[in-house]
Design a protein around this motif. Structure first.
Motif, PDB file in Angstrom:
ATOM      1  N   THR A  45       3.823  -1.191   3.582  1.00 17.04           N
ATOM      2  CA  THR A  45       3.439   0.126   3.325  1.00 17.04           C
ATOM      3  C   THR A  45       4.546   0.989   2.799  1.00 17.04           C
ATOM      4  O   THR A  45       5.462   0.488   3.297  1.00 17.04           O
ATOM      5  N   VAL A  78       1.018  -6.762   4.651  1.00 17.81           N
ATOM      6  CA  VAL A  78       1.023  -5.518   4.080  1.00 17.81           C
ATOM      7  C   VAL A  78       2.257  -5.029   4.457  1.00 17.81           C
ATOM      8  O   VAL A  78       2.785  -5.043   5.209  1.00 17.81           O
ATOM      9  N   LEU A  88      -8.373  -1.194   5.799  1.00 17.19           N
ATOM     10  CA  LEU A  88      -7.854  -1.463   4.430  1.00 17.19           C
ATOM     11  C   LEU A  88      -7.475  -2.725   4.210  1.00 17.19           C
ATOM     12  O   LEU A  88      -7.977  -3.851   3.487  1.00 17.19           O
ATOM     13  N   VAL A  89      -6.525  -3.363   5.455  1.00 15.24           N
ATOM     14  CA  VAL A  89      -6.313  -4.753   5.634  1.00 15.24           C
ATOM     15  C   VAL A  89      -7.635  -5.648   5.421  1.00 15.24           C
ATOM     16  O   VAL A  89      -7.702  -6.754   4.912  1.00 15.24           O
ATOM     17  N   ALA A 125      -4.262   6.291  -2.253  1.00 11.83           N
ATOM     18  CA  ALA A 125      -3.375   5.443  -2.265  1.00 11.83           C
ATOM     19  C   ALA A 125      -3.392   4.413  -3.332  1.00 11.83           C
ATOM     20  O   ALA A 125      -4.318   4.520  -3.920  1.00 11.83           O
ATOM     21  N   GLU A 160      -6.893   3.341   9.799  1.00  5.16           N
ATOM     22  CA  GLU A 160      -7.008   3.263   8.197  1.00  5.16           C
ATOM     23  C   GLU A 160      -6.344   2.351   7.800  1.00  5.16           C
ATOM     24  O   GLU A 160      -6.978   1.474   6.719  1.00  5.16           O
ATOM     25  N   LEU A 161      -5.125   1.679   8.179  1.00  2.00           N
ATOM     26  CA  LEU A 161      -4.590   0.677   7.678  1.00  2.00           C
ATOM     27  C   LEU A 161      -5.342  -0.637   7.917  1.00  2.00           C
ATOM     28  O   LEU A 161      -5.465  -1.453   7.072  1.00  2.00           O
ATOM     29  N   GLU A 162      -5.757  -0.828   9.049  1.00  2.00           N
ATOM     30  CA  GLU A 162      -6.509  -2.090   9.627  1.00  2.00           C
ATOM     31  C   GLU A 162      -7.759  -1.834   8.637  1.00  2.00           C
ATOM     32  O   GLU A 162      -8.154  -3.418   8.317  1.00  2.00           O
ATOM     33  N   SER A 208       0.737   5.309  -0.167  1.00  2.00           N
ATOM     34  CA  SER A 208       0.036   6.383   0.059  1.00  2.00           C
ATOM     35  C   SER A 208       0.702   7.680  -0.033  1.00  2.00           C
ATOM     36  O   SER A 208       1.969   7.874  -0.025  1.00  2.00           O
ATOM     37  N   ALA A 253      -3.044   4.055  11.784  1.00  5.00           N
ATOM     38  CA  ALA A 253      -3.373   2.592  11.991  1.00  5.00           C
ATOM     39  C   ALA A 253      -4.707   2.242  11.898  1.00  5.00           C
ATOM     40  O   ALA A 253      -4.750   1.282  11.334  1.00  5.00           O
ATOM     41  N   LEU A 279      -0.119   6.671   6.507  1.00  2.34           N
ATOM     42  CA  LEU A 279      -1.602   5.980   6.969  1.00  2.34           C
ATOM     43  C   LEU A 279      -1.777   5.871   8.509  1.00  2.34           C
ATOM     44  O   LEU A 279      -0.818   5.219   8.999  1.00  2.34           O
ATOM     45  N   ILE A 299       0.755  -1.264   0.038  1.00  2.00           N
ATOM     46  CA  ILE A 299       0.241   0.030  -0.070  1.00  2.00           C
ATOM     47  C   ILE A 299       0.952   1.211  -0.035  1.00  2.00           C
ATOM     48  O   ILE A 299       1.610   1.379   1.004  1.00  2.00           O
TER      49      ILE A 299
END
Length: 175
Positions: free
Chosen positions: A139, A137, A123-124, A149, A119-121, A111, A117, A115, A109
């Motif tokens: 980043t 992932v 997305l995952v 992203a 938002e990353l969670e 971006s 945490a 990102l 990912i």
């Protein structure tokens, strides 16, 4: 690049088969990553390209303490065949084989800014739902994306960057 991948593929498959059969997939990942990082160094690359480099010297140079005898033999075989320079490609292909075997999707990912945490969670979780598999992932930050992203998960690329949206809009307006 494609020639290097073609040459590296049988070595990666062989390494994966040995690691899988011995149950040491993670240890081989670490050992290959270590050797690949060294092989990518310009000074080490120059040493590896020297035709007078003996197989045992290559093993001493590229193998971390505690590596298995199978891994040492693998590095010696690469040295014997003049394929040490392929270690980065072999490592990448090995990791793909291992991820497939473990039903894991490797995603990158990128971006425009780091990102948070949560938002990353999210997305995952969305990727996990889309692929029906576990997702690992990595980043990265690329400010040239302006916003949004880009998600690269093997054969799937999802480009939600502001830069690409602006480029598409420019293309539509130009025509």
């Amino acid at each position: 690049m494609s020639e290097a991948l073609t040459l590296a593929r049988p070595y990666a498959r062989a390494a994966f088969a040995v690691a899988r059969d011995s149950g040491n997939g993670a240890a081989w990942s670490q050992a290959l990553a270590f050797a690949a990082r060294l092989a990518a160094d310009p000074q080490v690359h120059a040493v590896m390209s020297n035709p007078r480099l003996r197989e045992q010297d290559a093993v001493t140079l590229l193998v971390a303490d505690g590596a298995s005898e199978e891994f040492k033999r693998f590095i010696a075989m690469l040295a014997e065949n003049g394929r040490l320079v392929l270690l980065p490609e072999i490592t990448a292909l090995y990791e793909q084989l291992r991820a497939e075997s473990e039903q894991v999707v490797m995603a990158r990912i990128t971006s425009a800014s780091a990102l948070p945490a949560d938002e990353l969670e999210n997305l995952v979780a969305a990727l996990r739902k889309r692929f029906g598999r576990e997702v690992k992932v990595e980043t990265a930050v690329d400010e040239s994306l302006i916003g949004g992203a880009v998600i690269d998960a093997g054969d799937v690329v999802i480009d939600g960057s502001l830069r690409s949206k602006l480029q598409r809009l420019q293309s539509v307006l130009a025509n």
